[in-house]
Design an enzyme around this catalytic site. Structure first.
Site, PDB file in Angstrom:
ATOM      1  N   TYR A   1      22.490  23.625 -34.196  1.00 42.68           N
ATOM      2  CA  TYR A   1      21.162  23.182 -33.803  1.00 42.68           C
ATOM      3  C   TYR A   1      20.106  23.858 -34.682  1.00 42.68           C
ATOM      4  O   TYR A   1      20.434  24.565 -35.625  1.00 42.68           O
ATOM      5  CB  TYR A   1      20.973  23.402 -32.306  1.00 42.68           C
ATOM      6  CG  TYR A   1      21.985  22.602 -31.503  1.00 42.68           C
ATOM      7  CD1 TYR A   1      22.094  21.224 -31.676  1.00 42.68           C
ATOM      8  CD2 TYR A   1      22.879  23.223 -30.632  1.00 42.68           C
ATOM      9  CE1 TYR A   1      23.043  20.480 -30.991  1.00 42.68           C
ATOM     10  CE2 TYR A   1      23.830  22.480 -29.941  1.00 42.68           C
ATOM     11  CZ  TYR A   1      23.909  21.110 -30.131  1.00 42.68           C
ATOM     12  OH  TYR A   1      24.851  20.378 -29.464  1.00 42.68           O
TER      13      TYR A   1
ATOM     14  N   ARG B   1      34.553  25.637 -20.080  1.00 42.48           N
ATOM     15  CA  ARG B   1      35.392  24.578 -19.513  1.00 42.48           C
ATOM     16  C   ARG B   1      36.336  25.105 -18.439  1.00 42.48           C
ATOM     17  O   ARG B   1      36.592  24.421 -17.441  1.00 42.48           O
ATOM     18  CB  ARG B   1      36.183  23.894 -20.631  1.00 42.48           C
ATOM     19  CG  ARG B   1      35.315  23.082 -21.587  1.00 42.48           C
ATOM     20  CD  ARG B   1      36.120  22.623 -22.799  1.00 42.48           C
ATOM     21  NE  ARG B   1      35.355  21.777 -23.683  1.00 42.48           N
ATOM     22  CZ  ARG B   1      34.537  22.211 -24.644  1.00 42.48           C
ATOM     23  NH1 ARG B   1      34.373  23.518 -24.819  1.00 42.48           N
ATOM     24  NH2 ARG B   1      33.880  21.373 -25.409  1.00 42.48           N
TER      25      ARG B   1
END
Length: 366
Positions: A183, A325
């Protein structure tokens, strides 16, 4: 007591244990505004027994969203919506809360992952023009991003500051500046995406400049009660890109400027990345950076087993571990880890009666 369930200080913030729930985008906001999904999702994770919950990447301006459905904190409406969620979570959980502030740069204007994840054209109703340090798109077939000039850069620094002020007003305990995963701030760091010839490109000090300016401005804007740190991709996994040596240099600069922690991940900047994925595959990056600084370092990446997490801490490879996760799959992972390591957790009283038979002293009442 295990290392995993020992307390840890991130500057002014003391965590009850060293399990961190890292930011995980939900792609479920409405014009940047949090909603019932976030209250349900975060409320569930806040009952996990982890030491810290960091909210997903939260855009500091609309064009900084990864997708049209990303969370934002750039105006009164997004602040008010997030305030409702934070109030709900805090009513039932004392868990420390952090927020990750970021800007997607050239990886913005994307479809949600389950809808393909590719960049949405600027002329689409759900797309917009993206920006970057240089006119190189993330995907080879995408249009060139708009190049940020110095006035634009100053505006982005100001946007991070404004969001940080809102975050403190909402009562967050910690702010994580997103300098990872390809990013905008990572785009300035890496020579693969930054070909500028001005004061924000070229040499390592110039490529570090924007992230350091954002950190300094945020640290100055919020009070000393807020922990402020950085999430970093330690390697692009591409030859000639950002690497662990440059990451170590940045870590030392940030520490000297009062950074309270580093959260060490990797990759996300270049499609050519070749990652040797395996259990704890990013832990060596955290270990290398930890050897260069005194501030706490958080390791992340396929840390899934309690004994694995405990070993990372006992071998001084990191100061805390983050599970993403794995925590989505098993939101009671810390309870199970405490049982496996012979330790204890403090659940909400509504859950005390579910303590498993044969497991002694797992639950400690508040």
């Amino acid at each position: 007591m295990s290392q995993l369930f020992s307390p840890l200080s991130l500057g002014p913030l003391t965590l009850p244990n060293r399990i961190v729930i890292p930011p995980m985008c939900q792609y479920s906001a409405e014009d940047g505004r949090a909603n019932d999904w976030h209250a349900m999702h975060l409320g569930n994770l806040a009952q996990s027994g982890a030491g810290l919950l960091i909210l997903e990447a939260t855009a500091v301006e609309p064009r900084g969203r990864i997708s049209w459905a990303d969370l934002g904190l750039w105006d009164d409406a997004t602040e008010a919506a997030l305030a409702q969620v934070v109030t709900s979570v805090r009513r039932w959980s004392p868990m420390p809360l952090g927020i990750q502030l970021g800007h997607a740069g050239r990886k913005a204007s994307s479809a949600r992952p389950w809808e393909g994840g590719g960049q949405i054209p600027a002329d689409d109703a759900r797309g917009w023009p993206v920006v970057a340090p240089s006119p190189r798109p993330f995907h080879a077939g995408d249009p060139a991003p708009q190049v940020l000039d110095e006035a634009d850069i100053a505006g982005i620094v100001a946007a991070f500051v404004a969001s940080a002020v809102r975050a403190e007003r909402l009562g967050f305990d910690l702010i994580e500046i997103h300098g990872a995963h390809g990013y905008l701030l990572h785009q300035f760091l890496s020579p693969l995406s930054n070909q500028r010839t001005d004061g924000y490109g070229g040499s390592l000090p110039n490529r570090l400049r924007l992230l350091v300016e954002v950190f300094d401005a945020v640290r100055e804007a919020v009070s000393d009660r807020i922990a402020v740190g950085v999430r970093l991709s330690a390697s692009d996994w591409v030859e000639g890109g950002w690497d662990v040596t440059q990451s170590e240099a940045l870590a030392q600069i940030l520490e000297a400027r009062g950074c309270n922690f580093l959260h060490v991940s990797s990759a996300g900047l270049d499609e050519r990345q070749k990652i040797a994925v395996g259990p704890g595959y990013q832990v060596p990056f955290a270990q290398a950076i930890k050897a260069k600084v005194r501030m706490p370092v958080i390791a992340v990446g396929l840390i899934t087993e309690p004994e694995q997490a405990e070993s990372i801490l006992r071998h001084n490879q990191a100061d805390a571990v983050a599970l993403a996760r794995a925590m989505l799959y098993d939101p009671r992972w810390p309870w199970h880890a405490a049982a496996a390591l012979g330790d204890s957790v403090v659940p909400s009283p509504q859950y005390l009666r579910c303590e498993p038979r044969g497991v002694r002293n797992l639950f400690v009442p508040r």
